[in-house]
Enzyme design. Structure first.
Site, PDB file in Angstrom:
ATOM      1  N   PRO A 159       0.666  -1.197   0.173  1.00  0.00           N
ATOM      2  CA  PRO A 159       0.083   0.102  -0.153  1.00  0.00           C
ATOM      3  C   PRO A 159       0.972   1.420   0.022  1.00  0.00           C
ATOM      4  O   PRO A 159       0.520   2.147  -0.757  1.00  0.00           O
ATOM      5  CB  PRO A 159      -0.862  -0.172   1.250  1.00  0.00           C
ATOM      6  CG  PRO A 159      -0.857  -1.748   1.616  1.00  0.00           C
ATOM      7  CD  PRO A 159       0.404  -2.305   1.022  1.00  0.00           C
ATOM      8  N   GLY A 160       2.093   1.050   0.565  1.00  0.00           N
ATOM      9  CA  GLY A 160       2.959   2.374   0.609  1.00  0.00           C
ATOM     10  C   GLY A 160       4.097   2.506  -0.231  1.00  0.00           C
ATOM     11  O   GLY A 160       4.720   3.521  -0.197  1.00  0.00           O
ATOM     12  N   ALA A 161       3.981   1.356  -1.171  1.00  0.00           N
ATOM     13  CA  ALA A 161       5.325   1.070  -1.801  1.00  0.00           C
ATOM     14  C   ALA A 161       5.024   0.533  -3.155  1.00  0.00           C
ATOM     15  O   ALA A 161       5.070  -0.672  -2.946  1.00  0.00           O
ATOM     16  CB  ALA A 161       6.300   0.611  -1.161  1.00  0.00           C
ATOM     17  N   PHE A 187      -2.536  -5.490  -4.605  1.00  0.00           N
ATOM     18  CA  PHE A 187      -2.819  -5.601  -5.920  1.00  0.00           C
ATOM     19  C   PHE A 187      -2.022  -7.163  -6.659  1.00  0.00           C
ATOM     20  O   PHE A 187      -1.728  -7.090  -7.606  1.00  0.00           O
ATOM     21  CB  PHE A 187      -2.137  -4.673  -6.952  1.00  0.00           C
ATOM     22  CG  PHE A 187      -2.529  -3.167  -6.522  1.00  0.00           C
ATOM     23  CD1 PHE A 187      -3.861  -2.973  -6.372  1.00  0.00           C
ATOM     24  CD2 PHE A 187      -1.587  -2.123  -6.569  1.00  0.00           C
ATOM     25  CE1 PHE A 187      -4.517  -1.534  -6.006  1.00  0.00           C
ATOM     26  CE2 PHE A 187      -2.179  -0.888  -6.335  1.00  0.00           C
ATOM     27  CZ  PHE A 187      -3.534  -0.666  -6.115  1.00  0.00           C
ATOM     28  N   GLU A 272       9.167  -9.114 -17.631  1.00  0.00           N
ATOM     29  CA  GLU A 272       7.715  -8.738 -17.043  1.00  0.00           C
ATOM     30  C   GLU A 272       7.399  -7.652 -18.115  1.00  0.00           C
ATOM     31  O   GLU A 272       6.241  -7.436 -18.610  1.00  0.00           O
ATOM     32  CB  GLU A 272       7.906  -8.349 -15.801  1.00  0.00           C
ATOM     33  CG  GLU A 272       6.439  -7.738 -15.218  1.00  0.00           C
ATOM     34  CD  GLU A 272       6.525  -7.675 -13.529  1.00  0.00           C
ATOM     35  OE1 GLU A 272       7.316  -8.214 -13.046  1.00  0.00           O
ATOM     36  OE2 GLU A 272       5.325  -6.980 -13.310  1.00  0.00           O
ATOM     37  N   GLN A 367     -15.080   4.806 -30.276  1.00  0.00           N
ATOM     38  CA  GLN A 367     -15.491   5.865 -31.067  1.00  0.00           C
ATOM     39  C   GLN A 367     -16.362   5.481 -32.150  1.00  0.00           C
ATOM     40  O   GLN A 367     -17.555   5.627 -32.444  1.00  0.00           O
ATOM     41  CB  GLN A 367     -14.765   7.109 -31.108  1.00  0.00           C
ATOM     42  CG  GLN A 367     -15.317   8.149 -31.833  1.00  0.00           C
ATOM     43  CD  GLN A 367     -16.034   9.105 -30.914  1.00  0.00           C
ATOM     44  OE1 GLN A 367     -15.816   8.892 -29.664  1.00  0.00           O
ATOM     45  NE2 GLN A 367     -16.858   9.887 -31.428  1.00  0.00           N
ATOM     46  N   THR A 396     -22.253  12.951 -31.964  1.00  0.00           N
ATOM     47  CA  THR A 396     -20.718  12.494 -31.604  1.00  0.00           C
ATOM     48  C   THR A 396     -19.592  13.380 -32.098  1.00  0.00           C
ATOM     49  O   THR A 396     -19.972  14.438 -32.940  1.00  0.00           O
ATOM     50  CB  THR A 396     -20.504  11.229 -32.745  1.00  0.00           C
ATOM     51  OG1 THR A 396     -20.627  11.856 -34.175  1.00  0.00           O
ATOM     52  CG2 THR A 396     -21.745  10.087 -32.431  1.00  0.00           C
TER      53      THR A 396
HETATM   54  C1  LIG Z   1      -4.067  -5.283 -12.945  1.00  0.00           C
HETATM   55  C2  LIG Z   1      -2.765  -5.248 -11.933  1.00  0.00           C
HETATM   56  C3  LIG Z   1      -2.182  -6.268 -11.785  1.00  0.00           C
HETATM   57  C4  LIG Z   1      -1.017  -6.110 -10.824  1.00  0.00           C
HETATM   58  N1  LIG Z   1      -0.274  -7.374 -10.138  1.00  0.00           N
HETATM   59  C5  LIG Z   1       0.669  -7.318  -9.508  1.00  0.00           C
HETATM   60  C6  LIG Z   1       1.312  -8.332  -8.763  1.00  0.00           C
HETATM   61  O1  LIG Z   1       1.118  -9.568  -9.251  1.00  0.00           O
HETATM   62  N2  LIG Z   1       2.373  -8.393  -7.974  1.00  0.00           N
HETATM   63  C7  LIG Z   1       2.688  -7.124  -7.863  1.00  0.00           C
HETATM   64  O2  LIG Z   1       3.710  -7.027  -6.936  1.00  0.00           O
HETATM   65  N3  LIG Z   1       2.124  -5.860  -8.123  1.00  0.00           N
HETATM   66  C8  LIG Z   1       1.187  -6.047  -8.840  1.00  0.00           C
HETATM   67  N4  LIG Z   1       0.504  -5.086  -9.434  1.00  0.00           N
HETATM   68  C9  LIG Z   1       0.752  -3.484  -8.954  1.00  0.00           C
HETATM   69  C10 LIG Z   1       1.590  -2.628  -9.899  1.00  0.00           C
HETATM   70  O3  LIG Z   1       2.834  -3.309 -10.188  1.00  0.00           O
HETATM   71  C11 LIG Z   1       1.829  -1.184  -9.378  1.00  0.00           C
HETATM   72  O4  LIG Z   1       0.309  -0.784  -9.358  1.00  0.00           O
HETATM   73  C12 LIG Z   1       2.891  -0.192 -10.059  1.00  0.00           C
HETATM   74  O5  LIG Z   1       3.784  -0.825  -9.907  1.00  0.00           O
HETATM   75  C13 LIG Z   1       2.279   1.184  -9.592  1.00  0.00           C
HETATM   76  O6  LIG Z   1       2.764   1.077  -8.121  1.00  0.00           O
HETATM   77  P1  LIG Z   1       1.557   2.158  -7.578  1.00  0.00           P
HETATM   78  O7  LIG Z   1      -0.007   1.368  -7.804  1.00  0.00           O
HETATM   79  O8  LIG Z   1       1.403   2.110  -5.933  1.00  0.00           O
HETATM   80  O9  LIG Z   1       1.401   3.526  -8.126  1.00  0.00           O
HETATM   81  P2  LIG Z   1       2.418   4.726  -7.408  1.00  0.00           P
HETATM   82  O10 LIG Z   1       3.940   4.197  -7.381  1.00  0.00           O
HETATM   83  O11 LIG Z   1       1.841   5.272  -6.080  1.00  0.00           O
HETATM   84  O12 LIG Z   1       2.306   5.654  -8.629  1.00  0.00           O
HETATM   85  C14 LIG Z   1       1.247   6.763  -8.685  1.00  0.00           C
HETATM   86  C15 LIG Z   1       1.623   7.638  -9.936  1.00  0.00           C
HETATM   87  O13 LIG Z   1       2.874   8.255  -9.517  1.00  0.00           O
HETATM   88  C16 LIG Z   1       3.852   8.409 -10.718  1.00  0.00           C
HETATM   89  N5  LIG Z   1       5.178   8.213 -10.292  1.00  0.00           N
HETATM   90  C17 LIG Z   1       5.657   7.319  -9.299  1.00  0.00           C
HETATM   91  N6  LIG Z   1       6.981   7.418  -9.279  1.00  0.00           N
HETATM   92  C18 LIG Z   1       7.151   8.621  -9.977  1.00  0.00           C
HETATM   93  C19 LIG Z   1       8.563   9.320 -10.396  1.00  0.00           C
HETATM   94  N7  LIG Z   1       9.697   8.958  -9.778  1.00  0.00           N
HETATM   95  N8  LIG Z   1       8.146  10.393 -11.152  1.00  0.00           N
HETATM   96  C20 LIG Z   1       7.420  10.834 -11.659  1.00  0.00           C
HETATM   97  N9  LIG Z   1       5.973   9.963 -11.179  1.00  0.00           N
HETATM   98  C21 LIG Z   1       5.956   9.022 -10.578  1.00  0.00           C
HETATM   99  C22 LIG Z   1       3.261   7.079 -11.361  1.00  0.00           C
HETATM  100  O14 LIG Z   1       3.940   6.803 -12.547  1.00  0.00           O
HETATM  101  C23 LIG Z   1       1.796   6.945 -11.350  1.00  0.00           C
HETATM  102  O15 LIG Z   1       1.469   7.792 -12.268  1.00  0.00           O
HETATM  103  C24 LIG Z   1      -0.552  -4.898 -10.354  1.00  0.00           C
HETATM  104  C25 LIG Z   1      -1.426  -3.642 -10.602  1.00  0.00           C
HETATM  105  C26 LIG Z   1      -2.454  -3.990 -11.559  1.00  0.00           C
HETATM  106  C27 LIG Z   1      -3.245  -2.840 -12.047  1.00  0.00           C
END
Ligand SMILES: Cc1cc2nc3c(=O)[nH]c(=O)nc-3n(C[C@H](O)[C@H](O)[C@H](O)COP(=O)(O)OP(=O)(O)OC[C@H]3O[C@@H](n4cnc5c(N)ncnc54)[C@H](O)[C@@H]3O)c2cc1C
Length: 413
Positions: A159-161, A187, A272, A367, A396
Site C-alpha cells: 500500500p505504501g510502496a 494488487f 515482465e 468511438q 458524436t
Molecule cells: C491489474 C494489476 C495487476 C497487478 N499485479 C501485481 C502483482 O501480481 N504483483 C505485484 O507486486 N504488483 C502488482 N500490481 C501492482 C503494480 O505493479 C503497481 O500498481 C505499479 O508498480 C505502480 O505502483 P502504485 O500503484 O503504487 O502507483 P504509485 O507508485 O503510487 O504511482 C502513482 C503515480 O505516480 C507516478 N510516479 C511514481 N514514481 C514517480 C516518479 N519517480 N516520477 C514521476 N512520477 C512517478 C506513477 O507513474 C503513477 O502515475 C498490479 C497492478 C495492476 C493494476
C-alpha cells in the site's frame, strides 16, 4: 522439445514485399522476426488452445470475475507454462520469442485476465526462482508451477510502496533457521488462489540493499487474504490484498542471496515489461480487428464507415502505430534474447510505447461503435471500458467536427 533456429525462411512480410515488387524474386530477405517452422508449429498449438479453451468462455469469465483453476493444469499439460524454463524442471528451454508467440496467440481468446494470470504463473512470479532459486526450491515450487498443479503469485507492491520497490516495508526477521515475516501486499495477481507467493521482503536496512526474496507457501500460519479486489479491466484475473503476521518460513526459502532481492527483481523486470508490451500489442490487435470488421458493416448516411476518408485515414494511422509498436517489441525481444545490455532501454521503450498507444487506440476504436461502444455485449466496449461515452451522446465528435467545419469553412464541395 521445440528449439529456436535462426533461418532465412520467408515470412508473410517478405512475401508481401516480393509480390509488391519491392524485392525482386529470388533475393533472400532477412526474416524478422526470425521465426522458423518450429515457431509456427508452436504458434498453431497455442492458437488451437486459445480457440478451444479460452474463446468460448471469455465473456462469461469476465462477468464471473474468475476462471477455473483447471485452466492452469490444461495450459501446463500443453507445455505452455514452462516455455523458458530448463527441461530438467519440465520446461522447454526456449527463449522470449516463444513467450511472445505464446502471448500473441493466447490473446486470441479475447480474455486479457486469463493471459495476465497465466503469465504471472509462467514468467512473472516464477522466473526469479528459475534464475536464482536453489535446487530444492525449483523442485518443490517451480516444477509444479510448470505443470499447473501449484499456482504462483508475485508479491512486491505494498500500500505504501508501488513504483518505489526499494521503499518496501514488509519485514523478514531472521530467527534461528527461519524468517519471521510481517507486513502486507496489495494488487497481487493470483493472490487468493495461489499456493505460494514469491515475496519481496526487507531482511536488512533501508533502501535497495536491504531487500530479499523468499518463497512463502500460502498454507503458512499467519498468512491471510484480505479483500479480493474488483477491477475495471482484466476482470477475470484474481487480484488481492495479502497479509503476513509472524509468518515463519525456513531460511532455505530464500531465493538467491540475502540483500540481492532488489537487483534480481530489477533484472527480471525486463522480462515482465516485455510480457506486458506483448499483451498490450495483442489486445490492440484484437480491438482493431473487431473495429475494422464493424466499420465495414456499419452504414451511416448511406455509406459504410470504413469507406469514409476520415475513418480510413484514422485506421491507417492506427495500423501504422500498432505496427510500430509491434516492431519495437520484436526488436526489444531480439536484444533481450541476445543478452545485449541495451535491451533494458529497448524493453522500456517497447512497454512505454505500447502502453501509451493503447490509451489512444482504445479511445479511437471505441468511438467507431457510436452508442454500441458503451454496451457490454460488444467486445470492444468491454475491452476499452466504453471510454468514448461522452464523445458520443448528444451528437458524436465526428458530427460536431462536421458542423464546425461546415459553419466555418463551408461545405468543401
Ligand atoms: C491489474 C494489476 C495487476 C497487478 N499485479 C501485481 C502483482 O501480481 N504483483 C505485484 O507486486 N504488483 C502488482 N500490481 C501492482 C503494480 O505493479 C503497481 O500498481 C505499479 O508498480 C505502480 O505502483 P502504485 O500503484 O503504487 O502507483 P504509485 O507508485 O503510487 O504511482 C502513482 C503515480 O505516480 C507516478 N510516479 C511514481 N514514481 C514517480 C516518479 N519517480 N516520477 C514521476 N512520477 C512517478 C506513477 O507513474 C503513477 O502515475 C498490479 C497492478 C495492476 C493494476
Amino acid at each position: 522439445m521445440l528449439r529456436t533456429q535462426v533461418s532465412l525462411r520467408r515470412t508473410v512480410w517478405d512475401r508481401l514485399a516480393t509480390r509488391s515488387g519491392v524485392v525482386p524474386p529470388g533475393v533472400a530477405v532477412m526474416a524478422f522476426p526470425p521465426y522458423t517452422e518450429d515457431h509456427e508449429l508452436f504458434r498453431r498449438a497455442v492458437r488451437t488452445f486459445a480457440e478451444r479453451e479460452i474463446a468460448p468462455h471469455g465473456e462469461e469469465w469476465d462477468r464471473e470475475e474468475s476462471f477455473p483453476r483447471e485452466l492452469f493444469r490444461r495450459a501446463g499439460a500443453s507445455g505452455f507454462l514452462g516455455v523458458r524454463f530448463e527441461p530438467a524442471y519440465g520446461g522447454s528451454g526456449l527463449d522470449y520469442w516463444y513467450t511472445g508467440i505464446l502471448i500473441e496467440e493466447l490473446m486470441r481468446g479475447r480474455n486479457v485476465g486469463v493471459v495476465v494470470s497465466l503469465m504471472v504463473q509462467c514468467e512473472i512470479a516464477t522466473s526469479i526462482i528459475g534464475a536464482y532459486g536453489s535446487e530444492a526450491l525449483k523442485r518443490e515450487w517451480l516444477v509444479p508451477a510448470i505443470t499447473g498443479e501449484r499456482i504462483a503469485a508475485l508479491g512486491i507492491t505494498e500500500p505504501g510502496a508501488g513504483s518505489n520497490v526499494a521503499g518496501l516495508g514488509t519485514t523478514a526477521r531472521r530467527d534461528g533457521d527461519h524468517y519471521v515475516i510481517n507486513g502486507s501486499k496489495i494488487f497481487i495477481t493470483n493472490g487468493t488462489i495461489a499456493d505460494f507467493v514469491t515475496l519481496a521482503v526487507r531482511t536488512g536496512g533501508p533502501g535497495p540493499y536491504g531487500v530479499s526474496v523468499v518463497v512463502v507457501p500460502t498454507d503458512t500460519p499467519g498468512f491471510s487474504i484480505g479483500r479480493r479486489l474488483r477491477k475495471v479491466m482484466a476482470r477475470s484475473s484474481d487480484t488481492a490484498e495479502l497479509f503476513f503476521q509472524d509468518c515463519r518460513v525456513p531460511v532455505g526459502n530464500l531465493v538467491g542471496e540475502e540483500g540481492h532481492g532488489f537487483s534480481n527483481i530489477m533484472r527480471l523486470f525486463q522480462g515482465e515489461r516485455l510480457v506486458l508490451a506483448y499483451i498490450a500489442n495483442s489486445w490492440m490487435r484484437e480491438i482493431l480487428d473487431a473495429t475494422l470488421q464493424y466499420a465495414g458493416e456499419r452504414e451511416v448516411f448511406g455509406s459504410a464507415l470504413a469507406s469514409m476518408p476520415v475513418w480510413r485515414h484514422r485506421f491507417a494511422d492506427l495500423m501504422t502505430q500498432l505496427e510500430a509498436s509491434r516492431a519495437l517489441t520484436w526488436y526489444a525481444t531480439e536484444l533481450l534474447c541476445a543478452g545485449e545490455p541495451r535491451a533494458e532501454v529497448s524493453v522500456s521503450m517497447a512497454k512505454l510505447f505500447a502502453g501509451e498507444l493503447f490509451k489512444r487506440l482504445a479511445a479511437e476504436c471505441d468511438q467507431v461503435f457510436g452508442g454500441y461502444g458503451c454496451m457490454e455485449e460488444y467486445f470492444v466496449a468491454r475491452a476499452t471500458g466504453g471510454i468514448s461515452g461522452f464523445a458520443i451522446g448528444a451528437g458524436t465528435s465526428e458530427v460536431m467536427r462536421e458542423i464546425i467545419a461546415r459553419r466555418t469553412l463551408g461545405s468543401g464541395r
